[in-house]
Design an enzyme around this catalytic site. Structure first.
Site, PDB file in Angstrom:
ATOM      1  CB  VAL A  58     -19.913 -25.196 -51.195  1.00  0.00           C
ATOM      2  CG1 VAL A  58     -19.776 -25.360 -49.675  1.00  0.00           C
ATOM      3  CG2 VAL A  58     -18.701 -25.753 -51.911  1.00  0.00           C
ATOM      4  CE1 TYR A  59     -21.059 -27.099 -46.000  1.00  0.00           C
ATOM      5  CE2 TYR A  59     -23.301 -27.183 -45.178  1.00  0.00           C
ATOM      6  CZ  TYR A  59     -21.993 -26.778 -45.037  1.00  0.00           C
ATOM      7  OH  TYR A  59     -21.620 -26.064 -43.926  1.00  0.00           O
ATOM      8  CB  SER A  60     -23.277 -32.800 -51.774  1.00  0.00           C
ATOM      9  OG  SER A  60     -22.787 -33.752 -50.854  1.00  0.00           O
TER      10      SER A  60
END
Length: 342
Positions: A58-60
């Protein structure tokens, strides 16, 4: 850099784990660094002995995994030379099945993560949060399939109640499947609630504890003042910081850490990390460096040996009502109560 076993496994990890969340899209967070900006930092971490890295799909929106895969591919000659962890749970699309811990999403998400990372397997595949809508039997079964398929070597969990973690472990054991070997939880000098149940459970079961937010979103470094001042870019663009840490007691902890740090002649971050590294169940601490100076300071925490008096001072100022009332323990356990808790 010291290397220790990840809990009860045979896998060795560095005592400092580089969290990759800081490297991604500036459009998402103003304090993110691009791949070009991140490369010298990650290289410096590798040169300093770090070989354990943590990210999440989910990061960036997946960009961080892409950056992570490219950088580690350039900085290490062999895949076996580093340990990489990623996570699954949060939405990765608009569809109803593009999130959570269903078998459908887990099997799709691991393949998508591996494509972005450009590798054949991750060392540690973690559930980012507890899924209240999916039976835990389905989740643990799917994670076992991921391990059996060779797409992950181990599985881990993050941020949940201790009863949920125990239920998941029991479900896996009953089915003869893979059990969680690690717990990535919120734990630092300003948030010690995990000591009540989760950390005791991990210690009893040989589960590695790898805390995130060890510097309390930067507050333990002095990025915010009691008067409301915001001293860094992240402090000014991170609304969660003010929600999680903003009491007088929190600023008392900041002040005491600064006082101990002054006695050593080092920045406060080094003391806050050293305290965590002194906690028995903590295997590795996840840091998020955004400058070479910050990185060097964090790595140097592994060389600080806090005295018993210093640990006691930090414990006292950061203490919260963690323990059960003694009369309750006595009534429940009687003479069986461990001496340390009497």
């Amino acid at each position: 850099m010291d290397y220790v076993r990840l809990g009860a496994t045979g896998l060795k990890v560095s005592r400092i784990c580089l969290g990759m969340m800081s490297y991604g899209s500036k459009a998402e967070r103003a304090w993110h660094l691009s791949e070009t900006e991140a490369e010298p930092l990650v290289k410096a971490a590798v040169d300093g002995g770090v070989m354990f890295f943590d990210t999440a799909d989910v990061y960036s929106s997946g960009l961080t995994e892409v950056i992570t895969g490219r950088l580690l591919g350039r900085l290490f000659r062999h895949r076996d030379d580093y340990v990489l962890a990623t996570k699954v749970y949060y939405p990765m699309g608009d569809g109803p099945n593009d999130r959570g811990l269903s078998r459908k999403h887990i099997m799709s998400a691991i393949d998508a993560s591996l494509r972005r990372l450009g590798i054949d397997y991750v060392d540690l595949y973690q559930i980012h949060r507890w899924d209240y809508e999916t039976p835990i039997e389905e989740t643990m079964g799917a994670l076992h399939e991921v391990v059996r398929a060779g797409k992950a070597r181990y599985i881990g969990a993050s941020a949940m109640f201790a009863w949920q973690f125990a239920k998941a472990q029991h479900t896996a054991e009953r089915a003869g499947g893979a059990r969680f070997v690690s717990m990535q939880n919120h734990y630092n000098l300003m948030y010690r609630e995990e000591e009540r149940e989760m950390i005791r459970q991990c210690l009893d079961q040989g589960v590695a504890v790898i805390p995130y937010s060890p510097l309390a979103r930067g507050m333990l470094t002095g990025n915010r003042s009691r008067s409301g001042g915001l001293n860094t870019t992240r402090a000014g663009s991170d609304p969660l910081s003010g929600l999680q840490y903003n009491t007088d007691a929190d600023f008392d902890v900041v002040g005491q850490v600064a006082e101990v740090a002054a006695a050593y002649g080092v920045p406060p971050a080094r003391i806050a990390l050293a305290w965590l590294l002194h906690q028995k169940p903590v295997t590795s601490v996840i840091i998020g460096a955004k400058s070479i100076e910050q990185l060097d300071d964090n790595l140097a925490a592994t060389g600080i040996e806090l005295s018993a008096d210093e640990l006691a001072i930090l414990d006292k100022v950061s203490a919260r009502p963690l323990e059960y009332p003694q009369w309750m323990l006595a009534r429940q356990h009687g003479d069986r109560l461990p001496a340390a808790l009497r």
